[in-house]
Design an enzyme around this catalytic site. Structure first.
Site, PDB file in Angstrom:
ATOM      1  N   SER B 144       0.843  -1.205   0.000  1.00 50.72           N
ATOM      2  CA  SER B 144       0.000   0.000   0.000  1.00 50.72           C
ATOM      3  C   SER B 144       0.878   1.255   0.000  1.00 50.72           C
ATOM      4  O   SER B 144       1.744   1.395  -0.871  1.00 50.72           O
ATOM      5  CB  SER B 144      -0.948  -0.055   1.200  1.00 50.72           C
ATOM      6  OG  SER B 144      -1.944   0.918   1.080  1.00 50.72           O
ATOM      7  N   GLU B 237      -9.509  -5.301  -5.991  1.00 48.44           N
ATOM      8  CA  GLU B 237      -9.206  -4.127  -5.160  1.00 48.44           C
ATOM      9  C   GLU B 237      -9.312  -2.825  -5.956  1.00 48.44           C
ATOM     10  O   GLU B 237      -9.074  -2.789  -7.169  1.00 48.44           O
ATOM     11  CB  GLU B 237      -7.841  -4.259  -4.483  1.00 48.44           C
ATOM     12  CG  GLU B 237      -6.617  -4.079  -5.347  1.00 48.44           C
ATOM     13  CD  GLU B 237      -5.367  -3.855  -4.479  1.00 48.44           C
ATOM     14  OE1 GLU B 237      -5.323  -2.857  -3.763  1.00 48.44           O
ATOM     15  OE2 GLU B 237      -4.448  -4.687  -4.550  1.00 48.44           O
ATOM     16  N   HIS B 267      -7.340  -5.409  -1.218  1.00 52.42           N
ATOM     17  CA  HIS B 267      -6.119  -4.667  -0.893  1.00 52.42           C
ATOM     18  C   HIS B 267      -5.314  -5.385   0.197  1.00 52.42           C
ATOM     19  O   HIS B 267      -5.864  -5.760   1.228  1.00 52.42           O
ATOM     20  CB  HIS B 267      -6.551  -3.278  -0.418  1.00 52.42           C
ATOM     21  CG  HIS B 267      -5.459  -2.267  -0.340  1.00 52.42           C
ATOM     22  ND1 HIS B 267      -4.660  -1.953  -1.411  1.00 52.42           N
ATOM     23  CD2 HIS B 267      -5.027  -1.483   0.689  1.00 52.42           C
ATOM     24  CE1 HIS B 267      -3.793  -1.010  -1.046  1.00 52.42           C
ATOM     25  NE2 HIS B 267      -3.989  -0.725   0.225  1.00 52.42           N
TER      26      HIS B 267
END
Lengths: 296, 296
Positions: B144, B237, B267
């Protein structure tokens, strides 16, 4: 009123009951018990072996390495691990300022029947003594079945002529394997019924030893010469009478013993350390009580 | 169909959305992200500092200590920590057979605005080089926002004339801070809307840098000379187009790049490592890809 954070302990036991009664429902796995505990932070974790037993050191930054807590996790002889209890005993070690050694004693059904966990706790204790840690600088600590083990391992040490530890910290100990307490009837504990506790004890002891045998039932054991004991229990837990009975019996046997009951709390509520004020208060009291007994 | 275990990732993001939209509802705290991950076991965790940045070593038993993953956790520059990601990167380090260094870079609102995390990632990288770890024996890894950081820190290293790492592993990277991808519309992601991602990026960058500035938006950055990249993304995602766009852009800039999309995953689904088969498969692929690049 329990804090909102301590309500997570009740939810955990409710989920555990569901996992026992509906094993296919996809409930939490054994490791989730440890999710109750916040990271203590500034504690290192190192896997090791202690007298041939897989184990973990929890080493708070700046602690006194010559002071050691021998920490015996709970889980009814069938669950719990050095991983579920890493953070709980990390909090305790950090508050005390000592290292913690967590033996990963064998569990059922993988060979962990009585007296294997006692043998392995003894082996871990002997390994500490063999490393030159003085017995008077060691305290035992244990929750639930680990509390039972923290006393039983002392009886074993006495039997073997080993010096005993300075103290023992017992968190919601499973003292009466017969599960005879009235608190089983009055508690709102979601999981620990009398039948469930007897089933765990029978599974652990097998057929050859009765649940009230003085070798295994702490309410009938000869506790003379045992180290000072500090017992904590939740006011709403099914095993409250285990704690009360153990306190009374230890006192009669001449043991220096203290019992604190935390109103509204459930079994091993200290697992919410770092989140729930009641758990943090309990950890503080344990540390304040044991530090002078370890010469800290 | 996602495995039952990977459904826990969706539940986590649903709970996180609730915590964002109803902060007083008593939802999970920031640490609960890490509860998705099972203990890798046989990995030691030691807190340290790296170039003045608080950090943690994750050291698998029997690993090659001269091979290091510099692991940058995610959390949108506002959350995540060396604690939430200890186990994820522990799994990765164990699979690779290398040590992992996790810098605990500063977050918002405690001073962690751009470029502070880049400065701190650079400081951690310099500390590794200063300890004699060869750049070609270091891989960056990040999920991320940590994936963004794993590339941005390389650009910084290039700018500073430092040797680059051997490779980078990017798990659901936040590459396009403008959040312009179509996948925001097509995904069933419970938390990461376009607006939410833009809010995170704006909070991080402040007023002086635009979301498509080539210094911060990886889709517009000059990636020439960047190490080989292995990108993983979940097929379901919202940031899938971040991964696709980054792959395409890196390829045009001459970077050796691979992208794997995992159908039905959300995610940072790799957080379910040790529990979900998709996460374990992803960790295995990361290790298989990076090991030869680290000379393992």
């Amino acid at each position: 009123m329990p804090s909102k954070q301590s309500e997570a302990v009740r939810k955990h036991w409710e989920a555990a009951r569901l996992a026992v009664t509906q094993p296919d429902a996809g409930g939490p796995d054994d490791e989730s018990w440890g999710d109750l505990t916040a990271e203590p932070r500034e504690v290192d974790y190192l896997e090791t072996e202690a007298g041939g037993v897989p184990a973990m050191w929890a080493v708070p930054k700046g602690c006194r390495p010559d002071r050691v807590l021998l920490c015996l996790h709970g889980g009814g002889f069938v669950s719990g691990s050095i991983y579920t209890h890493r953070k709980l005993f990390g909090h305790l070690a950090k508050a005390v300022g000592a290292r913690a050694l967590l033996p990963g004693y064998r569990l059922l059904p993988e060979g962990g029947c009585y007296p294997v966990p006692v043998d392995e706790a003894e082996a871990a204790y002997r390994s500490l003594l063999g490393q030159g840690v003085a017995a008077e600088h060691i305290a035992f600590a244990g929750d639930s079945a680990g509390g039972w083990l923290a006393v039983t391992a002392q009886l074993r040490a006495r039997e073997q002529g080993l010096p005993g530890p300075a103290a023992a910290l017992l968190l919601s100990p499973f003292a009466d394997l017969e599960a005879s307490g009235e608190s089983f009837e009055t508690s709102t504990d979601p999981l620990f019924t009398r039948e469930f506790c007897r089933m765990l004890a029978h599974g652990f002891l097998g057929e050859s030893i009765g649940l009230s045998d003085p070798r295994v039932n702490l309410l009938y054991a000869d506790l003379s010469g045992v180290s000072p004991l500090y017992i904590q229990a939740g006011g709403d837990e099914a095993l409250l009478d285990d704690a009360r009975g153990l306190e009374e019996h230890a006192r009669k046997d001449g043991v220096d013993v203290r019992l604190d009951v935390f109103p509204g709390m459930l079994h091993t509520f200290q697992m919410a350390a770092g989140r729930a004020p009641e758990a943090d208060d309990a950890i503080r009291r344990l540390a304040d009580w044991v530090r002078p007994r370890l010469g800290l």
